[in-house]
Design a protein around this motif. Structure first.
Motif, PDB file in Angstrom:
ATOM      1  N   ARG A  96       0.808  -1.091   0.025  1.00  0.00           N
ATOM      2  CA  ARG A  96       0.079  -0.100   0.084  1.00  0.00           C
ATOM      3  C   ARG A  96       0.870   1.202   0.023  1.00  0.00           C
ATOM      4  O   ARG A  96       1.901   1.252   0.563  1.00  0.00           O
ATOM      5  CB  ARG A  96      -1.081   0.110   1.113  1.00  0.00           C
ATOM      6  N   PRO A  98       2.295   4.446   1.110  1.00  0.00           N
ATOM      7  CA  PRO A  98       1.983   5.391   2.271  1.00  0.00           C
ATOM      8  C   PRO A  98       1.741   6.842   1.505  1.00  0.00           C
ATOM      9  O   PRO A  98       2.446   7.351   0.765  1.00  0.00           O
ATOM     10  CB  PRO A  98       3.202   5.115   3.124  1.00  0.00           C
ATOM     11  N   GLU A  99       0.970   7.476   2.235  1.00  0.00           N
ATOM     12  CA  GLU A  99       0.735   8.890   1.943  1.00  0.00           C
ATOM     13  C   GLU A  99       0.495   9.021   0.517  1.00  0.00           C
ATOM     14  O   GLU A  99       0.875   9.860  -0.338  1.00  0.00           O
ATOM     15  CB  GLU A  99       1.976   9.819   2.191  1.00  0.00           C
ATOM     16  N   TRP A 175     -11.346   8.398  10.431  1.00  0.00           N
ATOM     17  CA  TRP A 175     -10.278   8.738   9.906  1.00  0.00           C
ATOM     18  C   TRP A 175      -9.365   7.564   9.873  1.00  0.00           C
ATOM     19  O   TRP A 175      -8.463   7.345   8.957  1.00  0.00           O
ATOM     20  CB  TRP A 175      -9.513   9.948  10.868  1.00  0.00           C
ATOM     21  N   PRO A 176      -9.199   6.498  10.576  1.00  0.00           N
ATOM     22  CA  PRO A 176      -8.563   5.360  10.486  1.00  0.00           C
ATOM     23  C   PRO A 176      -8.820   4.549   9.130  1.00  0.00           C
ATOM     24  O   PRO A 176      -7.891   4.229   8.614  1.00  0.00           O
ATOM     25  CB  PRO A 176      -9.245   4.476  11.717  1.00  0.00           C
ATOM     26  N   GLU A 177     -10.236   4.645   8.831  1.00  0.00           N
ATOM     27  CA  GLU A 177     -10.264   4.148   7.360  1.00  0.00           C
ATOM     28  C   GLU A 177      -9.648   4.849   6.420  1.00  0.00           C
ATOM     29  O   GLU A 177      -9.146   4.426   5.342  1.00  0.00           O
ATOM     30  CB  GLU A 177     -12.057   3.739   7.062  1.00  0.00           C
ATOM     31  N   ALA A 179      -7.221   7.239   6.454  1.00  0.00           N
ATOM     32  CA  ALA A 179      -5.819   7.098   6.435  1.00  0.00           C
ATOM     33  C   ALA A 179      -5.188   5.959   5.927  1.00  0.00           C
ATOM     34  O   ALA A 179      -4.171   5.833   5.433  1.00  0.00           O
ATOM     35  CB  ALA A 179      -5.186   7.156   7.718  1.00  0.00           C
ATOM     36  N   ARG A 180      -5.879   4.623   5.976  1.00  0.00           N
ATOM     37  CA  ARG A 180      -5.186   3.465   5.284  1.00  0.00           C
ATOM     38  C   ARG A 180      -5.801   3.315   3.768  1.00  0.00           C
ATOM     39  O   ARG A 180      -5.181   2.467   3.400  1.00  0.00           O
ATOM     40  CB  ARG A 180      -5.743   2.326   6.179  1.00  0.00           C
ATOM     41  N   ASP A 181      -6.519   4.204   3.275  1.00  0.00           N
ATOM     42  CA  ASP A 181      -7.037   3.964   1.959  1.00  0.00           C
ATOM     43  C   ASP A 181      -5.800   4.565   0.997  1.00  0.00           C
ATOM     44  O   ASP A 181      -5.061   5.240   1.176  1.00  0.00           O
ATOM     45  CB  ASP A 181      -8.160   4.923   1.823  1.00  0.00           C
ATOM     46  N   ARG A 182      -5.801   3.770  -0.163  1.00  0.00           N
ATOM     47  CA  ARG A 182      -4.675   4.050  -1.140  1.00  0.00           C
ATOM     48  C   ARG A 182      -4.946   5.444  -1.866  1.00  0.00           C
ATOM     49  O   ARG A 182      -4.021   5.981  -2.190  1.00  0.00           O
ATOM     50  CB  ARG A 182      -4.790   3.109  -2.222  1.00  0.00           C
TER      51      ARG A 182
END
Length: 392
Positions: A96, A98-99, A175-177, A179-182
């Motif tokens: 995945r 990051p950022e 936000w947790p979901e 933040a982990r999204d591509r």
């Protein structure tokens, strides 16, 4: 027959760094690989990943750029330094990115002219951000472009700003979901588009009062042409020709199949070209959409204000849910307390009984009754005489 493994690719940021170090524009790199500049932009932002022969060509080109960068650093580094003259292997592509904040594409990507070779600056080590700091960075990065894109869908400035702010507030709640999204910007963009194109917006009082149109006649004609399109066609056109997404990504974001998205795009282009023949070329249409969105003064609120509004709204709905639950529990307890514990048969309705003389109340005595009463009182006060039997 076994498939050979796909060649590794560096992370999206490293891809862009290699291109910029080689003084190549996205258009120049796209012509080398045989794709469009929008595809290169999506590869460098992490929204999509190349496959097949395009991946091999892209990986080979990046390895060549990495070799050139290593050679430049070797020639420019004095003896005795810690730099290794051997070719540096490319870092493998992570599962995945990051950022993976995609580059907002409503403005055309600036093409820098090839310049002299430069030594890449040392980048500071990655610093862990708090959730609030990461959200603020995402908002400052994507909010201005999303407001301009949403303006093309609605034609209303305040509605576009409100839709983007609501979308970011929803992103902060999840936000947790996110933040982990591509593609976090794509997540927010889809939410903002859904809110902006909701049919319930027509029931709002301010929807009855139109906003002032753009000052430029050409922009006003283009905006009116866009607003005459069906919402699905308009959204597909803005995503493909405005934002620069690929057709599969556009279809996925609009929740349609790829042939359906292609059909909507063609119909939207035909409608725009029928009224504005100068925009039949997709490149010209992309440039005009960017100019139309950029000519309007569409500012966005500060990220801390958006976070604060979202938190207050979340607290309000949480307290409302708690109050409703407490009222429901109290009503249920009162019902259980006052409800009968055994079966009580219902009282049958009364029926009228006929043939019974009505009750008559006692009234005053008549003259005859009064005379009879006096007679009874005067005579035979002690009753009749007693009779005794006798023999004859």
């Amino acid at each position: 027959m076994t498939r050979r493994p796909a060649p590794p690719l560096p992370p999206p940021k490293a891809r862009r760094h290699l291109r910029e170090t080689a003084a190549l524009t996205q258009t120049q790199l796209a012509s080398r690989v045989g794709v469009t500049p929008g595809t290169v932009r999506a590869w460098e932002s992490g929204r999509t990943t190349p496959r097949g022969r395009k991946r091999e060509a892209y990986a080979q080109l990046l390895r060549t750029l990495a070799d050139e960068e290593t050679a430049r650093q070797t020639t420019q580094t004095p003896h005795g330094s810690e730099s290794d003259p051997a070719r540096k292997p490319l870092p493998p592509e992570p599962a995945r990115a990051p950022e993976s904040s995609p580059e907002p594409a409503l403005e055309p990507a600036p093409e820098s002219e090839p310049g002299p070779e430069r030594v890449p600056e040392a980048r500071p080590a990655a610093v862990a951000l708090t959730p609030a700091q990461a959200f603020d960075a995402l908002y400052e990065f994507g909010a201005p472009a999303l407001v301009r894109q949403t303006y093309l869908l609605t034609g209303r400035r305040e509605q576009a700003r409100e839709a983007v702010e609501r979308a970011f507030q929803t992103a902060w709640e999840h936000w947790p979901e996110v933040a982990r999204d591509r593609d976090p910007v794509g997540w927010v963009r889809a939410t903002a588009y859904e809110y902006a194109l909701s049919p319930w917006q027509r029931l709002r009082p301010r929807h009855r009062h139109p906003e002032p149109p753009p000052a430029d006649p050409g922009d006003r004609t283009l905006l009116n042409t866009l607003l005459r399109l069906p919402p699905r066609h308009r959204r597909t056109l803005v995503l493909y020709d405005g934002v620069g997404l690929d057709l599969p990504e556009t279809a996925a974001e609009t929740e349609a199949s790829t042939p359906t998205a292609a059909n909507r795009l063609l119909r939207a282009r035909e409608a725009v070209a029928g009224r504005l023949p100068a925009l039949a070329d997709p490149q010209v249409l992309h440039r005009r959409l960017a100019e139309l969105a950029s000519n309007e003064r569409l500012g966005a609120a500060r990220p801390h204000a958006v976070r604060g509004d979202g938190e207050r709204r979340a607290r309000f709905w949480t307290r409302a849910a708690i109050a409703f639950t407490a009222a429901l529990v109290g009503t249920t307890a009162l019902t259980v307390r006052t409800a009968p514990t055994h079966y009580e048969p219902p009282v049958s309705p009364g029926q009228a009984v006929r043939g019974v003389p009505p009750r008559v109340t006692q009234g005053s005595l008549s003259d005859e009754e009064r005379e009879l009463r006096h007679k009874l009182r005067d005579q035979l006060q002690h009753g009749p005489e007693r009779l005794s039997p006798r023999l004859e």
